[in-house]
Write a protein that holds these residues in place. Structure first.
Motif, PDB file in Angstrom:
ATOM      1  N   GLY A 195       0.426  12.836  -3.940  1.00 38.90           N
ATOM      2  CA  GLY A 195       0.721  13.946  -4.843  1.00 38.90           C
ATOM      3  C   GLY A 195      -0.452  14.260  -5.758  1.00 38.90           C
ATOM      4  N   MET A 196      -1.096  13.223  -6.288  1.00 43.66           N
ATOM      5  CA  MET A 196      -2.270  13.429  -7.151  1.00 43.66           C
ATOM      6  C   MET A 196      -3.394  14.100  -6.372  1.00 43.66           C
ATOM      7  SD  MET A 196      -2.240   9.777  -9.162  1.00 43.66           S
ATOM      8  CE  MET A 196      -3.874  10.071  -9.809  1.00 43.66           C
ATOM      9  N   ALA A 197      -3.590  13.640  -5.103  1.00 43.48           N
ATOM     10  CA  ALA A 197      -4.652  14.247  -4.298  1.00 43.48           C
ATOM     11  C   ALA A 197      -4.349  15.711  -4.016  1.00 43.48           C
ATOM     12  CB  ALA A 197      -4.799  13.473  -2.976  1.00 43.48           C
ATOM     13  N   GLY A 198      -3.059  16.046  -3.820  1.00 44.07           N
ATOM     14  CA  GLY A 198      -2.691  17.446  -3.588  1.00 44.07           C
ATOM     15  C   GLY A 198      -2.973  18.315  -4.805  1.00 44.07           C
ATOM     16  N   ARG A 199      -2.588  17.820  -5.978  1.00 45.39           N
ATOM     17  CA  ARG A 199      -2.839  18.603  -7.202  1.00 45.39           C
ATOM     18  C   ARG A 199      -4.328  18.741  -7.478  1.00 45.39           C
ATOM     19  NH1 ARG A 199       1.774  15.585  -8.537  1.00 45.39           N
ATOM     20  NH2 ARG A 199       0.525  13.924  -9.475  1.00 45.39           N
ATOM     21  N   TRP A 200      -5.079  17.667  -7.232  1.00 46.09           N
ATOM     22  CA  TRP A 200      -6.526  17.741  -7.448  1.00 46.09           C
ATOM     23  C   TRP A 200      -7.153  18.739  -6.487  1.00 46.09           C
ATOM     24  CZ3 TRP A 200     -10.693  16.447  -4.276  1.00 46.09           C
ATOM     25  CH2 TRP A 200     -11.939  16.364  -4.907  1.00 46.09           C
ATOM     26  N   SER A 201      -6.733  18.726  -5.222  1.00 42.33           N
ATOM     27  CA  SER A 201      -7.279  19.670  -4.243  1.00 42.33           C
ATOM     28  C   SER A 201      -6.916  21.100  -4.602  1.00 42.33           C
ATOM     29  CB  SER A 201      -6.744  19.334  -2.840  1.00 42.33           C
ATOM     30  OG  SER A 201      -7.159  18.043  -2.450  1.00 42.33           O
ATOM     31  N   VAL A 254       0.835  -1.204   0.000  1.00 43.99           N
ATOM     32  CA  VAL A 254       0.000   0.000   0.000  1.00 43.99           C
ATOM     33  C   VAL A 254       0.866   1.248   0.000  1.00 43.99           C
ATOM     34  CG1 VAL A 254      -1.703   1.298   1.334  1.00 43.99           C
ATOM     35  CG2 VAL A 254      -1.926  -1.181   1.121  1.00 43.99           C
ATOM     36  N   SER A 255       1.972   1.228   0.720  1.00 41.67           N
ATOM     37  CA  SER A 255       2.830   2.414   0.796  1.00 41.67           C
ATOM     38  C   SER A 255       3.442   2.762  -0.554  1.00 41.67           C
ATOM     39  CB  SER A 255       3.934   2.198   1.841  1.00 41.67           C
ATOM     40  OG  SER A 255       4.866   1.228   1.388  1.00 41.67           O
ATOM     41  N   LEU A 256       3.662   1.744  -1.406  1.00 40.79           N
ATOM     42  CA  LEU A 256       4.219   2.019  -2.733  1.00 40.79           C
ATOM     43  C   LEU A 256       3.300   2.903  -3.562  1.00 40.79           C
ATOM     44  CD1 LEU A 256       5.660  -1.505  -3.651  1.00 40.79           C
ATOM     45  CD2 LEU A 256       6.922   0.518  -2.897  1.00 40.79           C
ATOM     46  N   ALA A 257       2.007   2.718  -3.314  1.00 41.89           N
ATOM     47  CA  ALA A 257       1.053   3.506  -4.095  1.00 41.89           C
ATOM     48  C   ALA A 257       0.624   4.778  -3.394  1.00 41.89           C
ATOM     49  CB  ALA A 257      -0.186   2.649  -4.399  1.00 41.89           C
ATOM     50  N   VAL A 258       0.947   4.908  -2.104  1.00 45.10           N
ATOM     51  CA  VAL A 258       0.438   6.043  -1.339  1.00 45.10           C
ATOM     52  C   VAL A 258       1.076   7.355  -1.778  1.00 45.10           C
ATOM     53  CG1 VAL A 258       0.544   7.096   0.941  1.00 45.10           C
ATOM     54  CG2 VAL A 258      -0.379   4.820   0.686  1.00 45.10           C
ATOM     55  N   ARG A 259       2.421   7.369  -1.948  1.00 44.29           N
ATOM     56  CA  ARG A 259       3.087   8.640  -2.233  1.00 44.29           C
ATOM     57  C   ARG A 259       2.611   9.265  -3.549  1.00 44.29           C
ATOM     58  NH1 ARG A 259       9.420   8.955  -1.330  1.00 44.29           N
ATOM     59  NH2 ARG A 259       8.652   8.456   0.743  1.00 44.29           N
ATOM     60  N   THR A 289      -6.042   6.172   6.456  1.00 46.82           N
ATOM     61  CA  THR A 289      -5.440   5.295   5.450  1.00 46.82           C
ATOM     62  C   THR A 289      -4.781   4.088   6.107  1.00 46.82           C
ATOM     63  OG1 THR A 289      -5.014   7.224   4.061  1.00 46.82           O
ATOM     64  CG2 THR A 289      -3.835   5.194   3.518  1.00 46.82           C
ATOM     65  N   SER A 290      -4.117   4.321   7.211  1.00 47.71           N
ATOM     66  CA  SER A 290      -3.472   3.221   7.925  1.00 47.71           C
ATOM     67  C   SER A 290      -4.500   2.243   8.485  1.00 47.71           C
ATOM     68  CB  SER A 290      -2.618   3.766   9.069  1.00 47.71           C
ATOM     69  OG  SER A 290      -1.633   4.644   8.591  1.00 47.71           O
ATOM     70  N   ALA A 291      -5.626   2.760   8.958  1.00 48.45           N
ATOM     71  CA  ALA A 291      -6.658   1.877   9.500  1.00 48.45           C
ATOM     72  C   ALA A 291      -7.209   0.956   8.422  1.00 48.45           C
ATOM     73  CB  ALA A 291      -7.778   2.712  10.123  1.00 48.45           C
ATOM     74  N   VAL A 292      -7.488   1.507   7.250  1.00 49.97           N
ATOM     75  CA  VAL A 292      -7.995   0.678   6.151  1.00 49.97           C
ATOM     76  C   VAL A 292      -6.933  -0.345   5.734  1.00 49.97           C
ATOM     77  CG1 VAL A 292      -8.816   0.702   3.776  1.00 49.97           C
ATOM     78  CG2 VAL A 292      -9.530   2.498   5.363  1.00 49.97           C
ATOM     79  N   THR A 293      -5.691   0.123   5.602  1.00 54.76           N
ATOM     80  CA  THR A 293      -4.608  -0.783   5.226  1.00 54.76           C
ATOM     81  C   THR A 293      -4.420  -1.885   6.264  1.00 54.76           C
ATOM     82  OG1 THR A 293      -3.484   1.052   4.118  1.00 54.76           O
ATOM     83  CG2 THR A 293      -2.169  -0.904   4.618  1.00 54.76           C
ATOM     84  N   GLY A 294      -4.454  -1.510   7.554  1.00 53.58           N
ATOM     85  CA  GLY A 294      -4.285  -2.505   8.605  1.00 53.58           C
ATOM     86  C   GLY A 294      -5.404  -3.528   8.612  1.00 53.58           C
ATOM     87  N   VAL A 343       5.411   8.226   4.890  1.00 55.41           N
ATOM     88  CA  VAL A 343       5.146   6.860   4.450  1.00 55.41           C
ATOM     89  C   VAL A 343       5.554   5.868   5.536  1.00 55.41           C
ATOM     90  CG1 VAL A 343       5.705   5.121   2.718  1.00 55.41           C
ATOM     91  CG2 VAL A 343       5.397   7.507   2.038  1.00 55.41           C
ATOM     92  N   GLN A 344       6.644   6.167   6.223  1.00 56.91           N
ATOM     93  CA  GLN A 344       7.059   5.288   7.312  1.00 56.91           C
ATOM     94  C   GLN A 344       6.014   5.265   8.422  1.00 56.91           C
ATOM     95  OE1 GLN A 344      10.841   6.880   8.484  1.00 56.91           O
ATOM     96  NE2 GLN A 344      11.946   5.996   6.729  1.00 56.91           N
ATOM     97  N   LEU A 345       5.466   6.440   8.741  1.00 52.22           N
ATOM     98  CA  LEU A 345       4.417   6.491   9.752  1.00 52.22           C
ATOM     99  C   LEU A 345       3.203   5.689   9.309  1.00 52.22           C
ATOM    100  CD1 LEU A 345       3.291   7.586  12.411  1.00 52.22           C
ATOM    101  CD2 LEU A 345       2.508   9.611  11.163  1.00 52.22           C
ATOM    102  N   LEU A 346       2.876   5.762   8.035  1.00 51.06           N
ATOM    103  CA  LEU A 346       1.738   4.986   7.526  1.00 51.06           C
ATOM    104  C   LEU A 346       1.982   3.498   7.721  1.00 51.06           C
ATOM    105  CD1 LEU A 346      -0.320   5.621   4.372  1.00 51.06           C
ATOM    106  CD2 LEU A 346       0.591   3.344   4.746  1.00 51.06           C
ATOM    107  N   VAL A 347       3.208   3.039   7.410  1.00 55.09           N
ATOM    108  CA  VAL A 347       3.525   1.617   7.580  1.00 55.09           C
ATOM    109  C   VAL A 347       3.446   1.227   9.051  1.00 55.09           C
ATOM    110  CG1 VAL A 347       5.328  -0.114   7.310  1.00 55.09           C
ATOM    111  CG2 VAL A 347       4.918   1.553   5.491  1.00 55.09           C
TER     112      VAL A 347
END
Length: 1021
Positions: free
Chosen positions: A475-481, A466-471, A939-944, A503-507
């Motif tokens: 960025g896409m979410a930032g540009r869209w916002s 999941v972390s591979l796709a998060v970054r 995001t971490s909750a869903v991933t977990g 990303v480390q915190l997410l993991v």
């Protein structure tokens, strides 16, 4: 340098405290494995010893029975083997020896010379275990004491003189063994603890037979007698068993057993079920030790990961300080010490504290522990491993700052990770996760050795994927916002995208959520499994075990107590023999569907319903052959190989009360085919159970007789064709083939032959008035085509249905109908483990009626009570450690989040303050902080959650939960798991909100300070 390090710790005390707590948590996770193992061993010993019967607490040598050719007073002096038994018993160090000499006597009941003989027991020190209600202890020669329960029957009191005669058993009778002797009753006593192991030996209180007369060795040594028995027993004292002494006690038992076999390899061994008790105790520890590393591994990995993250975040926040130290020309050792001491000192300080705290937490978690678990070598080793891992994780986080040039350190730009190394690590972790899933699902691996880390590896692999796709997604979410004009989310997304620590915190948080979810799932499925096990062990909501009772009487009494058939059911176990056969229960099939507690889901889908299964056990039966009072006439024609007047035939009948009636005809002569007998015991009709033949001829090669007619008062009981029908008869299933009858049915009747007869032996042919082979419902694989009947004799069976589990039987065994099974028994008899199963909501009036019908309840067990006892198993107690580890995991995740928030204030606050100066609203900066931390948490909750599901899918059937795999649910109760997961998510979201709010306060505070400074500068200008 010491002052500098102390100043660093004082200035950044929050980070130091965080590292201290993380180190303590890592140590706790590692040390809890051996600490919990010791505590569970202690608890297992307490629990098992508390419920153990007296056979588990005693060890008996084979009884030494001595027969003298002439009456004498010193019978035991001629005993052969006494030294061997004494030497063997001496191997049992720590046990309390109990020596008892037994002589059978008559005469204690005045006026009843032919009363049942009683034991005269000389047991050393028995007076220490009793309270005398009359008189005193028998210490002199020819003095005895009586149990208080014997006084009303014997009609004697303290001070009376009695005349006792030694007797001995010969064949089936008792005969005098010596001259009568006058003894004085000097005391009447009551046992202080009548149910203790001491009083179970030789049953002196008469709980299972006649009460004994107690005396001393001087008295038995003054009696002239020929037969005496010596018992050398040992009682295990309370407190003898400890975790360290379990293998010692087993070794002592083995040594005593070997000593007995040295002198007599074919003699008897130790008489004790203590080895079974030791096996049960060790099984608790085995299951616990298999599960504890699985519980600890995720927490240890998470703590090391968070320590690495915490140290890395902390050192990144003080890069300029480190650069200044390097710029001043400090030597590398000084520089390394100034960089690492601030992190390593709190980490090292947390190790001993964690070691001590673990003992207290284990004592609070494991029920019955009186105090903290002491520190042993295994715990010290585990703490050392935890400390080593903690130091390695910290040094890996410090490696860049220890070697970076001054220019790099002075720049406030995150270091770029080496993409090849990062990619390699991610690939390795993901590959390990795939391998684990494949092995667990396809190859049937077990969670032993390095595979105890299988669940955490799978969770970590999913988090990495999941972390591979998060970054890029951030960025896409930032540009869209940004395009949508949502500045707050856009700022949060861009900030997270440029921070590798995000990303480390997410993991880390995904690992925490996944570990917690997996632990909750494991605990819930194990709880369901224990509930299913309790239901399977009992078979009904409530089970009464009753005193010994005839099988037919048990069935009659239960039906009379519950004529409706909705509340109670009679159940009888087939004798287990050597225990190699699967369990077989005889049940009243007419009540099975309503009373039995069937596994959840029985009857759903394609499987038969409980009612259908019960009906399969009781299909229509052939007509029962009955006879009443009157004259029985049989036509018996011996075959040419049978000598005249050497063969007899016996008609075997059963009364409605299941009493056996035998009607004998013969000796059979070739010139006299008809034989008559008057039957008077069958007023209410008797059932024909079988026919037996026997011979008095010695050395006969073959005997045979043809049964051509069976009439009652001149009318056929069975026609010749019915007699010749082989489906009406079956040979006995027990014994060697040479003892079986052979039958041939033809127009002349039923010919019964035996090719190797023995004189005086009965060869039996059973009548069949039930469906045969006997219908059965089976679970698992039943060996062969026969199963043991309720009298222990093998009978042919046919499986009418196969199910996964059966009530009262489990995953392997069979149910048969009790009525049909009783008709196939060789003779009436007592039930093996007679039980009465009760349905939920059974009124107390049914229990009262059971007692009125003569059934005495010995034990009363419920599903809840059995489940509570299973909660004390080793695996269940190990799951308490899992729950503790899961709770600490959440706290570690919360600490990681707090650490990131604390460190981010150095970079976050200046940027947000600049935005505020440029005109951004307070709502925008606060929203950016909330989106930043809240987004990571969600995001971490869903991933977990996804990771926990994948880990459970991969390893669920391999977890050592101490429950039969067939009784484990495939998935947990989702509402229960979801509630706990949402609770944890709420805690961490609250932490994220608190962090965002704290960042807002800091930004606003710095902004006000800046405006005040600007105002002073303008005023001064």
């Amino acid at each position: 340098m010491i002052a500098v390090v102390l100043a660093q710790l004082a200035t950044r005390w929050g980070q130091a405290l965080t590292l201290f707590v993380l180190s303590m948590a890592a140590t706790l996770a590692a040390v809890c494995v051996p600490a919990f193992a010791v505590a569970i061993d202690r608890a297992a010993i307490r629990n098992e010893v508390a419920v153990a019967d007296n056979g588990d607490r005693t060890v008996s040598m084979p009884p030494l029975s001595v027969d003298s050719p002439n009456p004498r007073t010193d019978v035991l002096e001629s005993a052969d083997g006494l030294q061997t038994l004494t030497d063997a018993r001496s191997r049992l160090k720590g046990f309390t020896p109990v020596t008892t000499a037994q002589v059978h006597v008559r005469g204690i009941e005045r006026g009843r010379p032919n009363a049942e003989p009683r034991s005269l027991l000389a047991r050393d020190g028995f007076c220490r275990h009793v309270t005398f209600r009359q008189g005193r202890c028998p210490v002199g020669s020819r003095e005895v004491a009586l149990p208080a329960s014997l006084v009303p029957e014997a009609k004697v009191h303290a001070g009376d003189e009695v005349t006792l005669t030694p007797v001995r058993r010969k064949d089936q009778t008792w005969e005098p063994d010596g001259p009568p002797v006058a003894l004085t009753v000097v005391g009447v006593f009551e046992a202080d603890h009548p149910k203790s192991a001491y009083w179970s030996l030789e049953d002196p209180l008469g709980r299972l037979g006649p009460a004994a007369i107690m005396t001393n060795r001087a008295t038995t040594g003054s009696l002239l007698h020929r037969q005496e028995t010596l018992y050398l027993d040992s009682v295990m004292p309370t407190g003898l068993l400890t975790p360290d002494r379990v293998p010692v006690v087993r070794a002592q038992l083995n040594a005593a057993e070997r000593r007995l076999l040295e002198d007599d390899p074919y003699g008897g061994g130790l008489l004790s079920t203590l080895p079974s008790l030791l096996d049960r105790i060790e099984s608790h520890g085995k299951h616990a030790r298999a599960l504890l590393p699985i519980a600890a591994a995720p927490l240890i990995a998470l703590c090391w990961f968070v320590i690495h993250l915490a140290v890395g975040h902390g050192v990144w926040g003080r890069r300029q300080e480190i650069g200044a130290v390097a710029l001043r020309g400090a030597r590398w050792p000084t520089r390394a010490l100034s960089i690492s001491a601030e992190s390593l000192l709190p980490l090292l300080a947390g190790v001993p504290v964690g070691l001590l705290v673990t003992g207290a937490l284990v004592a609070l978690t494991v029920s019955g522990e009186a105090g903290p678990v002491g520190v042993d070598r295994a715990q010290l080793l585990a703490a050392g491993v935890a400390a080593a891992g903690t130091i390695v994780a910290a040094l890996l986080a410090l490696r860049r700052e220890l070697s970076a040039p001054v220019g790099t350190l002075l720049r406030q730009v995150p270091s770029r990770s080496r993409p090849v190394v990062v990619a390699a690590v991610e690939v390795v972790v993901v590959a390990l996760g795939v391998v684990v899933v494949a092995e667990m699902r396809s190859l049937g691996g077990s969670l032993v050795g390095v595979m105890v880390a299988a669940p955490v590896v799978v969770v970590l692999a999913v988090a990495m994927l999941v972390s591979l796709a998060v970054r890029p997604l951030i960025g896409m979410a930032g540009r869209w916002s940004l395009r949508r004009g949502r500045i707050g989310p856009a700022v949060a997304a861009f900030y997270l995208a440029r921070r590798p620590g995000s990303v480390q915190l997410l993991v880390v948080l995904a690992l925490a959520f996944g570990t917690f979810g997996f632990a909750v799932t494991t605990t819930d499925v194990a709880a369901q499994g224990r509930q299913a096990t309790a239901e399977q062990l009992l078979g009904a909501e409530r089970v009464l075990e009753v005193q010994d009772v005839d099988r037919t009487e048990l069935l009659r009494a239960v039906r009379a107590a519950d004529p409706s058939g909705r509340h109670a059911m009679a159940v009888v176990s087939a004798p287990s023999g050597d225990g190699s056969q699967p369990p077989v229960l005889g049940v009243d099939a007419t009540r099975l569907a309503k009373v039995g507690r069937w596994p959840e889901g029985t009857g759903n889908g394609d499987g038969p319903s409980p009612a259908k299964l019960a009906s399969l056990l009781r299909p229509p039966a052939p007509e029962t052959i009955t006879v009443g009072n009157g004259e029985l006439t049989v036509r018996l024609e011996p075959d040419p190989f049978t000598a005249d007047k050497t063969l007899s035939a016996t008609l075997l009948l059963r009364t409605p009360k299941n009493d056996q009636v035998a009607v004998k005809f013969g000796p059979v002569s070739g010139g006299q085919p008809l034989y008559r007998a008057t039957l008077s015991e069958c007023q209410d009709k008797c059932r024909l159970a079988g026919i037996s033949i026997s011979t008095t001829a010695v050395g006969a090669q073959r005997i045979g007789v043809n049964l051509a007619a069976l009439r009652l008062d001149g009318r056929d009981v069975l026609t010749r064709a019915e007699l010749a029908d082989p489906r009406r008869w079956r040979t006995s299933g027990s014994g060697p083939v040479t003892d079986q009858l052979r039958i041939i049915g033809d127009q002349d009747g039923l010919l019964m032959t035996q090719s190797s007869p023995r004189p005086g032996h009965d060869y039996v042919l059973r009548a069949v008035d039930v469906p045969y082979p006997l219908p059965a419902i089976t679970a698992g694989t039943m060996p062969g085509k026969q199963l043991p009947n309720i009298d222990g004799e093998p009978v042919d069976f046919v499986a009418k249905a196969k199910v996964a589990t059966l009530p009262g039987v489990g995953a392997k065994g069979a149910l048969i109908d009790l009525t049909y099974a009783e008709r196939l028994t060789a003779e009436p008899g007592f039930a093996t483990t007679p039980q009465v199963w009760l349905a939920p909501g059974t009124p107390n009036t049914v229990l009262d009626r059971l007692r009125k019908e003569g059934l005495a309840v010995v034990t009363d067990r419920t599903v809840g009570g059995v489940r509570d006892s299973l909660e004390k198993s080793g695996a269940a107690m190990a799951l308490h450690a899992y729950q503790l580890a899961a709770g600490v995991t959440v706290l570690v995740g919360l600490g990681a989040l707090a650490l990131v928030v604390a460190v981010d204030r150095r970079t976050w606050n200046p940027g947000m303050r600049a935005l505020r100066i440029q005109g951004a609203t307070e709502r925008l900066t606060t929203g950016a902080a909330l989106w930043s931390y809240g987004g990571i948490v969600v995001t971490s909750a869903v991933t977990g959650a996804i990771a926990a599901v994948v880990a459970w899918f991969a390893t669920s059937r391999r977890l050592p939960l101490g429950v039969d795999a067939s009784l484990l649910a495939n998935w947990p109760r989702w509402p229960h798991v979801a509630v706990l997961e949402l609770l944890v998510v709420g805690v961490l979201v609250a932490g994220a909100v608190a962090g965002g709010w704290w960042q807002r306060r800091l930004v606003e505070g710095r902004l006000v300070e800046g405006r005040l400074v600007e105002g002073r500068q303008e005023a001064g200008g």
